[in-house]
Design a protein around this motif. Structure first.
Motif, mmCIF file in Angstrom:
data_model
loop_
_atom_site.group_PDB
_atom_site.id
_atom_site.type_symbol
_atom_site.label_atom_id
_atom_site.label_comp_id
_atom_site.label_asym_id
_atom_site.label_seq_id
_atom_site.Cartn_x
_atom_site.Cartn_y
_atom_site.Cartn_z
ATOM 1 N N LEU A 1 -0.175 0.745 -16.771
ATOM 2 C CA LEU A 1 -1.279 1.467 -16.142
ATOM 3 C C LEU A 1 -1.012 1.515 -14.645
ATOM 4 O O LEU A 1 -1.012 0.479 -13.969
ATOM 5 N N MET A 2 -0.748 2.713 -14.136
ATOM 6 C CA MET A 2 -0.540 2.907 -12.704
ATOM 7 C C MET A 2 -1.876 3.315 -12.086
ATOM 8 O O MET A 2 -2.528 4.240 -12.578
ATOM 9 N N VAL A 3 -2.266 2.641 -11.020
ATOM 10 C CA VAL A 3 -3.509 2.983 -10.342
ATOM 11 C C VAL A 3 -3.147 3.688 -9.040
ATOM 12 O O VAL A 3 -2.639 3.077 -8.101
ATOM 13 N N ASP A 4 -3.381 5.001 -9.018
ATOM 14 C CA ASP A 4 -3.083 5.812 -7.850
ATOM 15 C C ASP A 4 -4.227 5.658 -6.850
ATOM 16 O O ASP A 4 -5.321 6.164 -7.052
ATOM 17 N N ASP A 5 -3.938 4.955 -5.758
ATOM 18 C CA ASP A 5 -4.979 4.646 -4.771
ATOM 19 C C ASP A 5 -5.047 5.723 -3.691
ATOM 20 O O ASP A 5 -4.853 5.454 -2.504
ATOM 21 N N GLY A 6 -5.295 6.975 -4.120
ATOM 22 C CA GLY A 6 -5.419 8.062 -3.160
ATOM 23 C C GLY A 6 -4.110 8.463 -2.518
ATOM 24 O O GLY A 6 -4.076 8.804 -1.333
ATOM 25 N N VAL B 1 2.475 5.101 -20.796
ATOM 26 C CA VAL B 1 2.306 5.049 -19.337
ATOM 27 C C VAL B 1 1.126 5.937 -18.972
ATOM 28 O O VAL B 1 1.100 7.116 -19.320
ATOM 29 N N THR B 2 0.137 5.379 -18.298
ATOM 30 C CA THR B 2 -1.057 6.141 -17.940
ATOM 31 C C THR B 2 -1.337 6.003 -16.447
ATOM 32 O O THR B 2 -0.841 5.086 -15.781
ATOM 33 N N VAL B 3 -2.141 6.938 -15.937
ATOM 34 C CA VAL B 3 -2.526 6.940 -14.529
ATOM 35 C C VAL B 3 -4.043 6.848 -14.431
ATOM 36 O O VAL B 3 -4.759 7.602 -15.095
ATOM 37 N N LEU B 4 -4.511 5.922 -13.619
ATOM 38 C CA LEU B 4 -5.922 5.856 -13.241
ATOM 39 C C LEU B 4 -5.986 6.288 -11.782
ATOM 40 O O LEU B 4 -5.331 5.693 -10.931
ATOM 41 N N ARG B 5 -6.743 7.307 -11.502
ATOM 42 C CA ARG B 5 -6.694 7.906 -10.167
ATOM 43 C C ARG B 5 -7.940 7.601 -9.357
ATOM 44 O O ARG B 5 -9.063 7.848 -9.801
ATOM 45 N N ARG B 6 -7.749 7.042 -8.177
ATOM 46 C CA ARG B 6 -8.804 6.872 -7.192
ATOM 47 C C ARG B 6 -8.702 8.036 -6.208
ATOM 48 O O ARG B 6 -7.627 8.319 -5.694
ATOM 49 N N GLN B 7 -9.798 8.689 -5.937
ATOM 50 C CA GLN B 7 -9.765 9.887 -5.102
ATOM 51 C C GLN B 7 -9.488 9.570 -3.637
ATOM 52 O O GLN B 7 -8.907 10.385 -2.921
ATOM 53 N N GLN B 8 -9.891 8.394 -3.185
ATOM 54 C CA GLN B 8 -9.652 7.998 -1.807
ATOM 55 C C GLN B 8 -8.986 6.632 -1.783
ATOM 56 O O GLN B 8 -9.235 5.788 -2.648
ATOM 57 N N ASN B 9 -8.164 6.429 -0.763
ATOM 58 C CA ASN B 9 -7.502 5.139 -0.619
ATOM 59 C C ASN B 9 -8.530 4.064 -0.297
ATOM 60 O O ASN B 9 -9.294 4.185 0.664
ATOM 61 N N GLY B 10 -8.554 3.024 -1.118
ATOM 62 C CA GLY B 10 -9.501 1.936 -0.900
ATOM 63 C C GLY B 10 -8.836 0.610 -0.632
ATOM 64 O O GLY B 10 -9.499 -0.377 -0.340
ATOM 65 N N GLY B 11 -7.496 0.557 -0.764
ATOM 66 C CA GLY B 11 -6.776 -0.681 -0.532
ATOM 67 C C GLY B 11 -6.246 -1.271 -1.827
ATOM 68 O O GLY B 11 -6.712 -0.961 -2.927
#
Length: 246
Positions: free
Chosen positions: A31-36, A55-65
């Motif tokens: 699980l890849m977490v795209d942090d913006g 392989v999956t992507v979890l997407r954060r719309q804005q960079n949060g750290g």
């Protein structure tokens, strides 16, 4: 034990593919977490996910750290039915060849957090190496123990039934302070910890998102909060220490 890998990603498009390939070679779902990330990195992550159903992507719309990305990834893994999650960085500094050893440790002690204890090669910047010891000392103070050898290494295996409720009830640092704070709070909660040596390198041309001023201030404030959180817990922490020594 049902385990997946959680990778926080922020503009690591040149390195993350190799990390994912190494994990998939060991049949570990990822699980890849795209942090913006920027569009170029997002496209690489989408291509990796499209090429492999595991392989999956979890997407954060804005960079949060980093902490925000890892927290979201751990919670998503738990919701998907995984019992454990292996956290590993996207920049290739962690040795994926050690993954089987980390998973074997987790299999043998499923109620433990398995945390990496770095063994550095010559690529490590000396300032980063020596600077870590300030945090090590504060962690030893704030746990009144040496149970956590290195709290800053982001290569570890979490039992999700222990860490996710902690994340849901406590606001833990959202950036570079996350790795340290979550371990101290898990230790306070009584979670056993195993320290596992692992080789760590700093790849030439690697991308670092550490912000010297902002992140050092956040880490200093974290140590202060943890110190005052330790004080009312001190009798119980000391009793735990003496019981383990008996």
């Amino acid at each position: 034990m049902k385990c997946c890998a959680v990778i926080p990603v922020y503009n690591h498009e040149h390195a993350v593919g190799g990390v994912v390939a190494a994990l998939r070679a060991q049949r570990l779902p990822v699980l890849m977490v795209d942090d913006g990330s920027r569009a170029e990195c997002a496209a690489v992550l989408d291509a990796l996910a499209a090429a492999d159903a595991q392989v999956t992507v979890l997407r954060r719309q804005q960079n949060g750290g980093k902490g925000a990305a890892v927290s979201d990834g751990l919670c998503a893994a738990h919701a998907a039915g995984y019992t454990h999650a292996l956290q590993i960085d996207a920049d290739g500094q962690h040795d994926a060849a050690d993954v089987p050893r980390f998973l074997a440790e987790a299999e043998s002690a499923p109620d433990h957090a398995i945390i990496g204890c770095p063994v550095y090669d010559a690529s490590v910047p000396k300032g980063r190496l020596y600077g870590r010891y300030a945090t090590h000392v504060w962690v030893w103070i704030n746990t009144l123990s040496f149970r956590i050898t290195d709290s800053m290494c982001g290569f570890r295996v979490y039992p999700l039934d222990a860490v996710v409720p902690l994340l849901q009830r406590t606001r833990i640092g959202r950036r570079m302070d996350f790795d340290v704070e979550v371990l101290v709070r898990l230790d306070w909660a009584g979670l056993p910890i195993r320290n596992v040596p692992t080789h760590v390198r700093y790849p030439e041309g690697g991308v670092s998102h550490f912000r010297p001023l902002a992140d050092n201030l956040a880490i200093s404030w974290m140590h202060t909060r943890l110190f005052f959180g330790m004080l009312p817990r001190a009798p119980r922490l000391l009793l735990r220490h003496f019981r383990s020594a008996a």
